[in-house]
Design a protein around this motif. Sequence first.
Motif, short mmCIF file in Angstrom:
data_model
loop_
_atom_site.label_atom_id
_atom_site.label_comp_id
_atom_site.label_asym_id
_atom_site.label_seq_id
_atom_site.Cartn_x
_atom_site.Cartn_y
_atom_site.Cartn_z
N ARG A 49 0.84 -1.21 0.00
CA ARG A 49 0.00 0.00 0.00
C ARG A 49 0.87 1.26 0.00
NH1 ARG A 49 -5.41 -0.45 2.00
NH2 ARG A 49 -6.06 -2.62 1.82
N VAL A 50 1.87 1.25 0.84
CA VAL A 50 2.75 2.42 0.92
C VAL A 50 3.53 2.60 -0.38
CG1 VAL A 50 4.76 3.39 2.10
CG2 VAL A 50 2.93 2.32 3.43
N ALA A 51 4.03 1.49 -0.94
CA ALA A 51 4.84 1.57 -2.16
C ALA A 51 4.03 2.02 -3.36
CB ALA A 51 5.47 0.20 -2.45
N ALA A 52 2.71 1.80 -3.34
CA ALA A 52 1.86 2.18 -4.48
C ALA A 52 1.61 3.68 -4.55
CB ALA A 52 0.53 1.43 -4.41
N GLN A 53 1.96 4.40 -3.49
CA GLN A 53 1.72 5.84 -3.45
C GLN A 53 2.94 6.62 -3.94
OE1 GLN A 53 0.68 6.46 0.70
NE2 GLN A 53 -1.47 6.06 0.24
N LEU A 54 2.75 7.94 -4.03
CA LEU A 54 3.88 8.81 -4.31
C LEU A 54 4.94 8.64 -3.22
CD1 LEU A 54 2.44 12.30 -5.32
CD2 LEU A 54 3.44 10.59 -6.81
N THR A 55 6.16 8.95 -3.55
CA THR A 55 7.19 8.96 -2.52
C THR A 55 6.96 10.14 -1.58
OG1 THR A 55 8.71 10.38 -3.77
CG2 THR A 55 8.85 7.98 -4.16
N ARG A 56 7.55 10.07 -0.41
CA ARG A 56 7.46 11.18 0.53
C ARG A 56 7.97 12.47 -0.10
NH1 ARG A 56 10.73 9.92 5.69
NH2 ARG A 56 9.70 11.83 6.43
N GLU A 57 9.07 12.36 -0.82
CA GLU A 57 9.69 13.55 -1.41
C GLU A 57 8.76 14.21 -2.42
OE1 GLU A 57 12.52 11.06 0.51
OE2 GLU A 57 11.12 10.57 -1.13
N GLU A 58 8.10 13.40 -3.23
CA GLU A 58 7.16 13.95 -4.22
C GLU A 58 5.99 14.63 -3.53
OE1 GLU A 58 7.46 10.98 -8.04
OE2 GLU A 58 6.66 10.15 -6.18
N ARG A 59 5.47 14.03 -2.49
CA ARG A 59 4.32 14.61 -1.79
C ARG A 59 4.72 15.90 -1.09
NH1 ARG A 59 3.37 10.64 1.04
NH2 ARG A 59 1.97 9.52 -0.36
N LEU A 60 5.89 15.89 -0.46
CA LEU A 60 6.33 17.07 0.28
C LEU A 60 6.57 18.27 -0.63
CD1 LEU A 60 8.71 15.38 2.87
CD2 LEU A 60 6.59 16.63 3.38
N ARG A 61 6.88 18.01 -1.89
CA ARG A 61 7.07 19.13 -2.82
C ARG A 61 5.78 19.92 -3.05
NH1 ARG A 61 11.09 15.84 -5.47
NH2 ARG A 61 9.57 14.91 -6.90
N THR A 62 4.64 19.33 -2.74
CA THR A 62 3.37 20.02 -2.92
C THR A 62 2.98 20.86 -1.71
OG1 THR A 62 1.93 18.29 -1.99
CG2 THR A 62 2.60 18.05 -4.31
N ALA A 63 3.75 20.75 -0.61
CA ALA A 63 3.33 21.30 0.68
C ALA A 63 3.62 22.78 0.83
CB ALA A 63 4.01 20.53 1.81
N ASP A 64 2.70 23.46 1.49
CA ASP A 64 2.93 24.81 2.00
C ASP A 64 3.19 24.79 3.50
OD1 ASP A 64 2.36 26.40 -0.46
OD2 ASP A 64 0.39 25.48 -0.23
N PHE A 65 2.70 23.74 4.15
CA PHE A 65 2.89 23.57 5.58
C PHE A 65 2.99 22.07 5.83
CE2 PHE A 65 2.16 23.48 10.07
CZ PHE A 65 2.39 24.76 10.56
N VAL A 66 3.95 21.64 6.65
CA VAL A 66 4.18 20.22 6.90
C VAL A 66 4.04 19.92 8.38
CG1 VAL A 66 5.84 18.32 6.77
CG2 VAL A 66 5.73 20.00 4.92
N ILE A 67 3.30 18.86 8.69
CA ILE A 67 3.25 18.30 10.03
C ILE A 67 4.01 16.99 10.00
CG2 ILE A 67 1.77 17.17 11.74
CD1 ILE A 67 -0.32 19.30 11.21
N MET A 68 5.10 16.91 10.75
CA MET A 68 5.89 15.70 10.83
C MET A 68 5.40 14.90 12.04
SD MET A 68 8.23 14.16 9.13
CE MET A 68 8.96 15.52 8.19
#
Length: 207
Positions: free
Chosen positions: A158-177
């Motif tokens: 399930r995790v591998a089928a999604q975008l990578t973290r790096e790709e998703r984070l590039r869309t962010a204006d605000f990040v909650i870790m």
Amino acid sequence: MIAIGLTGGIGSGKSTVAAMLVELGAVLVDADAIAREVVEPGRPAWQRLRERFGEGVFTPDGALDRAALASVAFSDPAALADLNAIVHPEVGAEMLRRLSEEAGSDHVVVLDIPLLAEGGGRERYPVAGVLVVDCPVDLAVERLVSSRGMDRADAERRVAAQLTREERLRTADFVIMNMGTVEELAEMVRRAWGWMRDLATERDGSG
């Protein structure tokens, strides 16, 4: 009214963040909840899923067996693409309809969309900003196994089928870790809420 996109990988804690934002005053439009509605028996997406995937992903009373469908879709990229092509357009249309109902209000509307980055993001939804909930992949997998009772191999697929973290984070204006305690998460959500309110104030001032 201002709309904020909320996204994050499976196991990131995005749903917990959404619930906390509602407690702070946000209006939530939940893509997952809408996705369950659009595949109810008799709906157009329900019929198309039957035609594409057959009776094996439905219960004897005709309801969609989401676990069976996920097992098929997440083990076959072509099947996953077909599933998304059937369900996502209907979910997106309904989300935009619900967002339009808030026009003219002073609400902060949170569009909770797991596949926001994959599904067009700002080009598809009129969001003023994107909030991404993130955590390491191994932690996401562990949460899926321990909290949702998933088989580890299924969780990893399930995790591998999604975008990578790096790709998703590039869309962010605000990040909650989200790697710590519930209390730490709540504090980060309060900061995110402040960011959203500031965006709303800036928009009002520019209008």
